[in-house]
Motif scaffolding. Structure first.
Motif, PDB file in Angstrom:
ATOM      1  N   TYR A  46      49.427  47.735  33.724  1.00 52.42           N
ATOM      2  CA  TYR A  46      48.663  46.647  33.133  1.00 52.42           C
ATOM      3  C   TYR A  46      47.348  47.112  32.509  1.00 52.42           C
ATOM      4  O   TYR A  46      46.917  46.577  31.482  1.00 52.42           O
ATOM      5  N   ALA A  47      46.712  48.116  33.106  1.00 43.64           N
ATOM      6  CA  ALA A  47      45.468  48.637  32.547  1.00 43.64           C
ATOM      7  C   ALA A  47      45.717  49.254  31.174  1.00 43.64           C
ATOM      8  O   ALA A  47      44.950  49.033  30.224  1.00 43.64           O
ATOM      9  N   GLN A  50      46.456  46.401  28.601  1.00 43.74           N
ATOM     10  CA  GLN A  50      45.250  45.739  28.132  1.00 43.74           C
ATOM     11  C   GLN A  50      44.511  46.606  27.115  1.00 43.74           C
ATOM     12  O   GLN A  50      44.013  46.110  26.094  1.00 43.74           O
ATOM     13  N   LEU A 224      48.186  41.685  44.209  1.00 39.47           N
ATOM     14  CA  LEU A 224      47.555  42.341  43.061  1.00 39.47           C
ATOM     15  C   LEU A 224      48.111  43.750  42.881  1.00 39.47           C
ATOM     16  O   LEU A 224      48.197  44.518  43.848  1.00 39.47           O
ATOM     17  N   LEU A 251      49.482  38.758  40.538  1.00 40.39           N
ATOM     18  CA  LEU A 251      48.430  39.004  39.556  1.00 40.39           C
ATOM     19  C   LEU A 251      48.428  40.454  39.087  1.00 40.39           C
ATOM     20  O   LEU A 251      48.103  41.359  39.861  1.00 40.39           O
ATOM     21  N   VAL A 253      46.614  43.454  37.499  1.00 36.74           N
ATOM     22  CA  VAL A 253      45.180  43.753  37.427  1.00 36.74           C
ATOM     23  C   VAL A 253      44.964  45.133  36.821  1.00 36.74           C
ATOM     24  O   VAL A 253      45.811  46.020  36.937  1.00 36.74           O
ATOM     25  N   THR A 254      43.813  45.295  36.179  1.00 37.99           N
ATOM     26  CA  THR A 254      43.432  46.619  35.682  1.00 37.99           C
ATOM     27  C   THR A 254      42.710  47.410  36.765  1.00 37.99           C
ATOM     28  O   THR A 254      42.628  48.628  36.714  1.00 37.99           O
ATOM     29  N   ALA A 257      38.216  44.819  40.171  1.00 38.24           N
ATOM     30  CA  ALA A 257      37.303  43.853  39.562  1.00 38.24           C
ATOM     31  C   ALA A 257      38.027  42.592  39.094  1.00 38.24           C
ATOM     32  O   ALA A 257      37.416  41.524  38.975  1.00 38.24           O
ATOM     33  N   ASP A 258      39.339  42.686  38.845  1.00 35.61           N
ATOM     34  CA  ASP A 258      40.131  41.533  38.394  1.00 35.61           C
ATOM     35  C   ASP A 258      40.561  40.628  39.546  1.00 35.61           C
ATOM     36  O   ASP A 258      41.210  39.603  39.313  1.00 35.61           O
ATOM     37  N   HIS A 293      33.841  39.552  46.453  1.00 32.95           N
ATOM     38  CA  HIS A 293      35.008  38.689  46.275  1.00 32.95           C
ATOM     39  C   HIS A 293      35.331  37.884  47.534  1.00 32.95           C
ATOM     40  O   HIS A 293      36.318  37.139  47.543  1.00 32.95           O
TER      41      HIS A 293
END
Length: 338
Positions: A46-47, A50, A224, A251, A253-254, A257-258, A293
């Motif tokens: 996913y990173a 993006q 994640l 989810l 995520v990169t 932080a996501d 978080h």
């Protein structure tokens, strides 16, 4: 630029038409392709997805082949032999006889082994050997009928205090055919995790997420991962164990932080591999940012190799880090917000 991409550009005259780059590194290869090439990318990272989209490159994030027609395919060899078997099957299921497939990889990344897998589908030719990499070409002589994802999944059973969980893992997913030692050390402590809104960072095949859901079907689980195969495996594990899918949130995520905010707990066997390379950035970021978080009295639970010096990172943020277990080379670390 990645050395594998440099090898592709050295042999760019072989490329033409609509070319699909599979598992391509996040670099400038697509922007530097010759004029006769229209480039698309299929990635399950996913990173990378993006990053490609942010630079205007057509990228497909999925465990499945893009719904489009391609003249040629370039496969960047993945770490997993089983994952390459799946990719090759999917590719020859979508292309036609006599179309060309290219395979590129580092010598230390298993390109020579991968080239042997390529031979099952057609005549192969080594085009280049440079930058500690090899580039192979194969003309398809054998196509296949596409098999469903269920054909490629491996299953095994985890027994925790006579509580059975059947795990489903697709090719390339961490610990695909057995329970890894770190997770095995962590799982007995999951009964102590605060209920509510929980994130499983680096969910893999979904062992932690599914076990938490078995303990309390009403809590919200956020699974994640950067890897599409991991996210789909987690979903399959929930389905196999008839767990509540409406409370599972997958989810991509990169990085950490996501992750969602206002969590009651974060539980993780954090990832530290990026392809064939070791990378601790994701897990170190988790230790440093987890508190941001979490709700008040929110909990962080991590299992990590004993040699990794995570407690000081956690203490800098939480003030205190408790070692709940230290066995079989792994530590279970716990921290709580005030």
């Amino acid at each position: 630029m990645d050395p594998r991409s440099e090898v592709i550009l050295r042999q760019q005259d072989y490329l033409n038409g609509h070319v699909l780059l599979i598992n391509a590194p996040n670099d400038q290869l697509a922007q530097n392709m010759p004029d006769q090439v229209q480039t698309s990318i299929w990635t399950w990272n996913y990173a990378d997805h993006q990053a490609f989209q942010n630079t205007g490159i057509h990228s497909h994030f999925s465990v499945e082949f893009p719904q489009a027609s391609f003249d040629q395919v370039v496969i960047f060899v993945p770490k997993s032999k089983e994952l390459l078997n799946y990719i090759l099957h999917v590719v020859v299921s979508h292309l036609k006889l006599e179309q060309h497939v290219f395979l590129v990889g580092e010598k230390k990344g298993g390109i020579e082994r991968a080239a042997k897998q390529l031979k099952a589908f057609g005549k192969t030719l080594k085009l280049d050997s440079a930058r500690h990499c090899q580039l192979w070409q194969m003309q398809i002589e054998k196509t296949e009928q596409l098999k469903s994802l269920d054909h490629w999944v491996k299953t095994y059973t985890v027994d925790v205090n006579h509580d059975l969980l059947e795990v489903c893992a697709l090719p390339g997913v961490f610990s695909q055919d057995h329970l890894d030692t770190g997770t095995a050390v962590l799982v007995p402590y999951l009964r102590q995790v605060k209920s509510g809104k929980i994130a499983d960072f680096g969910c893999g095949a979904g062992i932690i997420s599914a076990y938490l859901a078995k303990l309390n079907p009403n809590q919200q689980i956020f699974a994640l991962d950067v890897d599409a195969f991991a996210l789909r495996s987690t979903e399959m594990t929930f389905q196999r164990n008839r767990l509540n899918l409406t409370h599972l949130h997958l989810l991509p995520v990169t990085g950490f932080a996501d992750a969602p905010k206002d969590l009651d707990a974060i539980v993780s066997n954090p990832p530290f591999h990026q392809g064939i390379h070791t990378n601790y950035d994701a897990s170190e970021t988790l230790c440093q940012q987890a508190k941001l978080h979490l709700k008040r009295s929110g909990e962080l639970w991590i299992v990590a190799n004993r040699f990794l010096n995570y407690p000081p990172l956690i203490e800098q943020s939480f003030g205190e880090c408790t070692v709940k277990a230290d066995q079989q080379g792994f530590k279970v670390l716990f921290a709580c917000t005030k």
